[in-house]
Design a protein around this motif. Structure first.
Motif, short mmCIF file in Angstrom:
data_model
loop_
_atom_site.label_atom_id
_atom_site.label_comp_id
_atom_site.label_asym_id
_atom_site.label_seq_id
_atom_site.Cartn_x
_atom_site.Cartn_y
_atom_site.Cartn_z
N SER A 301 0.82 -1.21 0.00
CA SER A 301 0.00 0.00 0.00
C SER A 301 0.86 1.26 0.00
CB SER A 301 -0.93 0.01 1.21
OG SER A 301 -0.18 0.00 2.42
N GLY A 323 -6.13 -0.77 2.47
CA GLY A 323 -5.14 0.24 2.12
C GLY A 323 -4.85 0.33 0.65
N LEU A 324 -5.49 -0.53 -0.17
CA LEU A 324 -5.21 -0.49 -1.61
C LEU A 324 -5.67 0.82 -2.25
CD1 LEU A 324 -6.09 -4.11 -2.80
CD2 LEU A 324 -3.85 -3.13 -2.38
#
Length: 827
Positions: A301, A323-324
């Motif tokens: 990320s 968190g992508l």
């Protein structure tokens, strides 16, 4: 008279003496292009060099035996300084034979460029005796033998490219002795053995390309050893398609300038080190088709510059962490054929620029996140063969076919054969009268029989509603047919047919009140407004102009419908005038406007021919790995686009939004330019938005950023970008070392790394199409010249393309917008 004869005799004697001197000392009398006498040793070395070459095209005829003009610019490919040869540049000349060891006598030689020929034999050992050698470009030949270790003796060597030959043996560790070397390309050979650890220790190396060999053993773990400042400049590391085993070394994280890593198609195992997440400049990471296991690193990320991530064909498992959504530059995410489980992260729907998403053949469960429907740029999507359940979001099911969802037993709503069951109606308790005291509520439990009756009633109600809708459509169609008694379908269509706008069965609503007007132009079939509005529809894509649908009429005929965005078009009268003009335009390489519809609430629909193969963008960039696009196909597309553009310019029409998404392909892969003339239908503000959008995709000429006005020269610039896109296989929207596609190509050509420009699929056929590729590349770069006046006209581009590939040219006059069209391309 005697004195005059005596004077003439002296002059002739002097001239004769000079000729004798030239005859017996063939080089000493010649001066270089800097006015210095050419050395005898260099002349002898060039003669020996020529003797071992096979000149198929006569390019070396200028190398005369007397040595006249060797350094005056008369000898093809030779450049001198101070009477010594500093460069031999003869690429793309179809030279055969072998490179003479006598080349080692050219002590001042700095550059040897013989790429893209048919040279055989070994790479000369004597290259290592050249103290001034800076660049060796021998790629795309038929050289054999090993890489000479002596090349490491060249202290000033900067570029060594021996790619795409038949070299064997190991990579000499001595190459690292050339401490100024910044580009090393030994790809597409048959080299074996380990990767020398010495290549990992010197900081000047910028590009290391060793792909498509037989290299084995582990990836060295000594990257950046002994340097704490991370000053190593390596930006591109390509080791794919070898026999490399072992694990991915965490020391790669010390290469802080890395932008591209390709380790795919090897035998790498183990886990992905978390330290990879420290490479904040990384744009492309391909680890596909290995035996990598473990989890998806949460540190990924942090890769804020990442554009493409390919982990296909490994053994990765567990859930994908959140968190992508921080990967806002990501456009390609491929996790196919792994063991990922858990839910698909809804955060993927926040990566607005993603256009290719493949999560197929894993163990994902739960529902498909509704957030994925907001990915407007998504052109390739696959979640097949997982454990997903529930309904497919309607926008995804309309945009992608059933193969994208197959193999999920509990998934529904993506095809007619997988309907989702209707939920039972909710029974709301009635409110007690205000004047009465509240009574105690009794909870009534429904029996199984009650539940069956309720469900059956709900199903019957839905069926009755569908029957009513179908009945309305059928009655209106019959009414329209009766109203056409004594009139041909064409006449009725030209007169315009009033109809009530009915929502389509796919949920695409065109309106809902009486009225509306449908105007037909010539086409393969005629339909009524009811036919159009009751057709099933699938969303094909969205653009600045509006939303495009594939509409299937009741008879099975398919058309493309573009619903223009509200408040972006001109008033109705002006709109109809311009639409009528566009509807008359017909050319085999232009997408014909067949009809338009004006709805009762101001809706505006344009009806076009449906192109079965979709856009050029998806054809090039969203195809499977097994789909090969050969050179004749690409050239045919380029010529088709140019013919269409020539016609438009001859009709005084500027396209203004020429992109690969607006080039559509029919079943025979013929190109059809779409969206031409639409600027005439739109307001000035809408057209400014269109220009800005095209600019973000990398197709805009530089002057558009200021003028905001499209011209024929800006169209030619966009055409040049399209040709570069066909040649390179790269999308102009992808960042390439902070350069756009034309800048990137120009920088590579300047360094004579031409093989890095062309799509790898084309490089396989270089021996037969090399000249065609180079000439097309030169033409494309001419089109994207920063100065508008320096760009050719579209007609000149067409003429040169047809000269490059004469068997695809049609001949004839271009007076009507291009070369004469063969019968099979006619409408």
């Amino acid at each position: 008279m005697f004195m005059e004869n005596k004077l003439l005799f002296v002059i002739h004697a002097l001239l004769f003496l000079q000729l004798l001197i030239v005859a017996y000392q063939p080089v000493s009398g010649q001066r270089g292009n800097d006015g210095v006498i050419v050395t005898q040793s260099d002349y002898q070395a060039l003669r020996a060099f020529k003797r071992e070459l096979v000149d198929f095209t006569g390019v070396l005829r200028s190398w005369n035996d007397s040595g006249h003009g060797a350094c005056l610019g008369w000898w093809a490919g030779i450049k001198c300084v101070n009477g010594q040869v500093i460069a031999i540049q003869l690429p793309w000349k179809r030279l055969g034979g072998r490179i003479s060891e006598k080349i080692g006598q050219l002590q001042a030689l700095r550059k040897l460029s013989l790429h893209d020929n048919v040279l055989a034999g070994p790479v000369p050992l004597s290259l290592g005796f050249l103290p001034n050698l800076r660049g060796v470009y021998l790629f795309n030949n038929r050289l054999s033998g090993s890489v000479p270790p002596s090349i490491g003796n060249c202290p000033l060597l900067q570029t060594l490219d021996l790619s795409n030959n038949s070299l064997t043996g190991t990579i000499p560790s001595s190459l690292a002795n050339s401490t100024k070397l910044y580009r090393l390309n030994l790809s597409f050979n048959s080299l074996s053995g380990f990767i020398p650890t010495s290549l990992t220790k010197f900081p000047s190396l910028t590009i290391l390309a060793l792909q498509h060999n037989n290299l084995s053993g582990p990836i060295p773990s000594t990257w950046g050893a002994g340097n704490r400042n991370h000053s190593y400049k390596l930006t591109i590391l390509t080791l794919d398609n070898n026999l490399i085993s072992g694990t991915i070394p965490s020391s790669l994280s010390k290469l802080g300038f890395l932008e591209e890593i390709y380790l795919n198609n090897n035998q790498i195992s183990g886990t992905i080190p978390d330290e990879i997440g420290e490479l904040t400049r990384l744009q492309k990471l391909d680890l596909s088709n290995n035996a990598i296991n473990g989890s998806f690193p949460s540190s990924f990320s942090n890769l804020s510059s990442l554009v493409s991530l390919n982990l296909e064909g490994n053994r990765l498992n567990n859930q994908i962490p959140g968190g992508l959504e921080r990967l806002q530059n990501l456009s390609v995410l491929n996790l196919k054929k792994n063991n990922f489980s858990g839910h698909i992260p809804a955060s993927v729907g926040n990566i607005s620029g993603i256009y290719q998403l493949d999560l197929s053949e894993n163990k994902f469960s739960g529902k498909i996140p509704a957030s994925l429907s907001s990915l407007d740029n998504l052109t390739s999507f696959n979640v097949s063969h997982n454990n997903l359940s529930g309904p497919v979001p309607s926008l995804l099911s309309k945009k992608f076919n059933s193969s994208s969802f197959a193999g999920n037993l509990q998934l529904c709503g993506y095809s007619a054969s997988t309907p989702c069951s209707s939920p039972p109606p909710q029974i709301l308790p009635s409110s007690p009268p205000a004047e009465q005291p509240l009574k105690k509520k009794h909870h009534h439990k429904f029996s199984t029989k009650d539940k069956i009756l309720i469900a059956a009633g709900a199903l019957l109600a839905v069926l009755l509603l569908l029957c009513c809708i179908l009945l309305v459509c059928l009655v209106r169609k019959r009414s329209a047919s009766k109203g056409m008694n004594g009139t041909t379908a064409k006449q009725a269509a030209d007169a315009g047919i009033a109809a009530k706008a009915v929502p389509s069965s796919a949920g695409v609503e065109y309106g809902g009140e009486a009225g509306g007007k449908l105007v037909h132009f010539d086409g393969p079939f005629v339909f009524t407004a009811d036919d159009l509005l009751c057709a099933t529809a699938e969303i094909m894509g969205k653009s600045t102009y509006g939303t495009a649908y594939k509409a299937t009429l009741e008879e099975g005929n398919e058309v493309a419908v573009k619903r223009l965005r509200e408040k972006t078009t001109k008033g109705q009268k002006e709109f109809e005038t311009e639409a009528a003009a566009i509807g008359k335009i017909r050319h085999p390489n232009l997408l014909a406007l067949r009809a338009y519809y004006l709805g009762p609430k101001g809706e505006k629909l344009l009806v076009f021919d449906y192109m079965s193969k979709g856009s050029l963008a998806s054809f090039l960039h969203a195809r499977g790995p097994d789909t090969i696009i050969d050179w004749p196909t690409r050239m045919n597309i380029a010529i088709g686009i140019t013919r269409g553009l020539c016609y438009l310019h001859n009709e005084n029409i500027v396209h203004g939004n020429l992109t690969s998404s607006n080039i559509l392909l029919d079943e025979q892969t013929n190109a059809h330019i779409a969206d031409f003339g639409l600027s005439r239908l739109m307001t000035a503000a809408a057209n400014t938005t269109v220009i800005a959008t095209a600019g973000t995709l990398g197709y805009n000429a530089p002057e558009l950023s200021k003028s905001k006005k499209a011209t024929t020269k800006t169209d030619v610039y966009s055409l040049g970008v399209l040709i570069l896109e066909l040649l390179t296989g790269k999308s102009p929207g992808e960042p390439m070392n902070s350069m756009d596609l034309p800048q990137w190509v120009a920088s590579i050509v300047k360094e004579e790394w031409t093989n890095e420009v062309f799509d790898l699929e084309l490089m396989r056929d270089v021996p037969t199409i090399g000249d065609l590729l180079l000439n097309t590349l030169k033409l494309a770069l001419h089109c994207v010249d920063p100065a508008p006046a320096a760009r050719p006209e579209a007609q000149q581009v067409l003429q040169q393309l047809e000269e490059i590939k004469p068997d695809q040219a049609t001949g004839g006059s271009a007076a009507e917008g291009g070369a004469e069209v063969p019968p099979q391309e006619a409408e």
